[in-house]
Write a protein that holds these residues in place. Structure first.
Motif, PDB file in Angstrom:
ATOM      1  N   LEU A 148      -5.312   6.065   9.347  1.00  0.00           N
ATOM      2  CA  LEU A 148      -6.345   5.105   9.715  1.00  0.00           C
ATOM      3  C   LEU A 148      -7.671   5.372   9.009  1.00  0.00           C
ATOM      4  CD1 LEU A 148      -5.507   4.796  13.504  1.00  0.00           C
ATOM      5  CD2 LEU A 148      -5.349   2.961  11.793  1.00  0.00           C
ATOM      6  N   ALA A 149      -8.012   6.631   8.841  1.00  0.00           N
ATOM      7  CA  ALA A 149      -9.289   6.970   8.207  1.00  0.00           C
ATOM      8  C   ALA A 149      -9.291   6.710   6.707  1.00  0.00           C
ATOM      9  CB  ALA A 149      -9.629   8.436   8.473  1.00  0.00           C
ATOM     10  N   LEU A 150      -8.131   6.760   6.065  1.00  0.00           N
ATOM     11  CA  LEU A 150      -8.100   6.665   4.601  1.00  0.00           C
ATOM     12  C   LEU A 150      -7.462   5.406   4.031  1.00  0.00           C
ATOM     13  CD1 LEU A 150      -7.825  10.225   4.827  1.00  0.00           C
ATOM     14  CD2 LEU A 150      -8.767   9.475   2.659  1.00  0.00           C
ATOM     15  N   SER A 191      -5.884  -0.441   0.630  1.00  0.00           N
ATOM     16  CA  SER A 191      -6.510  -1.471   1.454  1.00  0.00           C
ATOM     17  C   SER A 191      -5.596  -2.654   1.752  1.00  0.00           C
ATOM     18  CB  SER A 191      -7.806  -1.960   0.805  1.00  0.00           C
ATOM     19  OG  SER A 191      -7.531  -2.500  -0.469  1.00  0.00           O
ATOM     20  N   ASP A 192      -4.490  -2.768   1.020  1.00  0.00           N
ATOM     21  CA  ASP A 192      -3.547  -3.852   1.307  1.00  0.00           C
ATOM     22  C   ASP A 192      -2.701  -3.559   2.542  1.00  0.00           C
ATOM     23  OD1 ASP A 192      -2.418  -1.796  -0.291  1.00  0.00           O
ATOM     24  OD2 ASP A 192      -0.743  -3.083  -0.851  1.00  0.00           O
ATOM     25  N   LEU A 193      -2.728  -2.317   3.017  1.00  0.00           N
ATOM     26  CA  LEU A 193      -2.000  -1.966   4.234  1.00  0.00           C
ATOM     27  C   LEU A 193      -2.837  -2.387   5.439  1.00  0.00           C
ATOM     28  CD1 LEU A 193      -0.731   1.639   3.446  1.00  0.00           C
ATOM     29  CD2 LEU A 193       0.480  -0.523   3.147  1.00  0.00           C
ATOM     30  N   SER A 252      -0.636   4.287  -2.397  1.00  0.00           N
ATOM     31  CA  SER A 252      -1.430   3.910  -3.566  1.00  0.00           C
ATOM     32  C   SER A 252      -0.705   4.161  -4.887  1.00  0.00           C
ATOM     33  CB  SER A 252      -2.768   4.642  -3.559  1.00  0.00           C
ATOM     34  OG  SER A 252      -2.573   6.029  -3.611  1.00  0.00           O
ATOM     35  N   LYS A 253       0.211   5.114  -4.912  1.00  0.00           N
ATOM     36  CA  LYS A 253       0.871   5.471  -6.173  1.00  0.00           C
ATOM     37  C   LYS A 253       2.396   5.469  -6.106  1.00  0.00           C
ATOM     38  CE  LYS A 253      -2.683   6.066  -8.784  1.00  0.00           C
ATOM     39  NZ  LYS A 253      -2.867   5.240  -9.980  1.00  0.00           N
ATOM     40  N   GLY A 254       2.943   5.008  -4.992  1.00  0.00           N
ATOM     41  CA  GLY A 254       4.393   4.931  -4.862  1.00  0.00           C
ATOM     42  C   GLY A 254       4.954   3.745  -5.637  1.00  0.00           C
ATOM     43  N   ARG A 255       6.237   3.689  -5.712  1.00  0.00           N
ATOM     44  CA  ARG A 255       6.878   2.620  -6.486  1.00  0.00           C
ATOM     45  C   ARG A 255       7.491   1.567  -5.574  1.00  0.00           C
ATOM     46  NH1 ARG A 255      12.326   5.076  -9.058  1.00  0.00           N
ATOM     47  NH2 ARG A 255      13.310   5.714  -7.113  1.00  0.00           N
TER      48      ARG A 255
END
Length: 156
Positions: free
Chosen positions: A29-31, A37-39, A74-77
């Motif tokens: 939640l904090a990050l 931000s799309d989550l 952020s960096k997953g596929r």
């Protein structure tokens, strides 16, 4: 600027924990608004079973699990055609930094107290807040979060 946002992120994670969110939920939640931000905020439910070292089994620390979920978000596929190397390397490097900072990655080693005890909550609060700062610093360093483009989103 970086120190301010790192401090705000740490405080935000601590505030979520004080409200009753577990370690993984608090980090997520904090990050999420900075790194993924799309989550949507309701996706926090994905992190719930990671609390207490995976369902209170005492295995991998939920703060570490939550952090790795943020890295993955952020960096997953999204396709097997996309290489996973960068995501794996980032997760591995963050894991190693976490272990250096806290001395372990296993919840039962870090906490050493009964779940729901005062001692456990105090230790977890410290790990959650410091882990949130460590992760934000890592995300800035790796260029995943750009420190000059912070827009204060709903940080509590």
């Amino acid at each position: 600027m970086n120190e301010k946002i790192i401090k705000q992120t740490s405080e935000s994670a601590g505030n979520y924990h004080n409200q009753g969110f577990n370690c993984a939920e608090s980090i997520f939640l904090a990050l999420r608004c900075f790194a993924a931000s799309d989550l949507t905020e309701d996706m926090v439910r994905l992190t719930t079973p990671f609390g207490g070292g995976l369902g209170r089994s005492g295995c991998i620390c939920g703060a570490l699990s939550g952090a790795v979920m943020i890295i993955g978000a952020s960096k997953g596929r999204v396709s097997p055609d996309i290489p996973r190397k960068e995501s794996y390397e980032l997760a591995n490097e963050y894991h190693d930094r976490f272990k250096i900072k806290f001395g372990a990655t296993c919840c039962r080693v870090l906490v050493k107290n009964e779940f729901s005890s005062t001692g456990q909550r105090e230790i977890c609060y410290k790990i959650i807040t410091e882990s949130a700062g460590l992760l934000m610093s890592f995300l800035i360093e790796k260029g995943i979060v750009e420190s000059n483009k912070f827009q204060k989103k709903k940080m509590i």
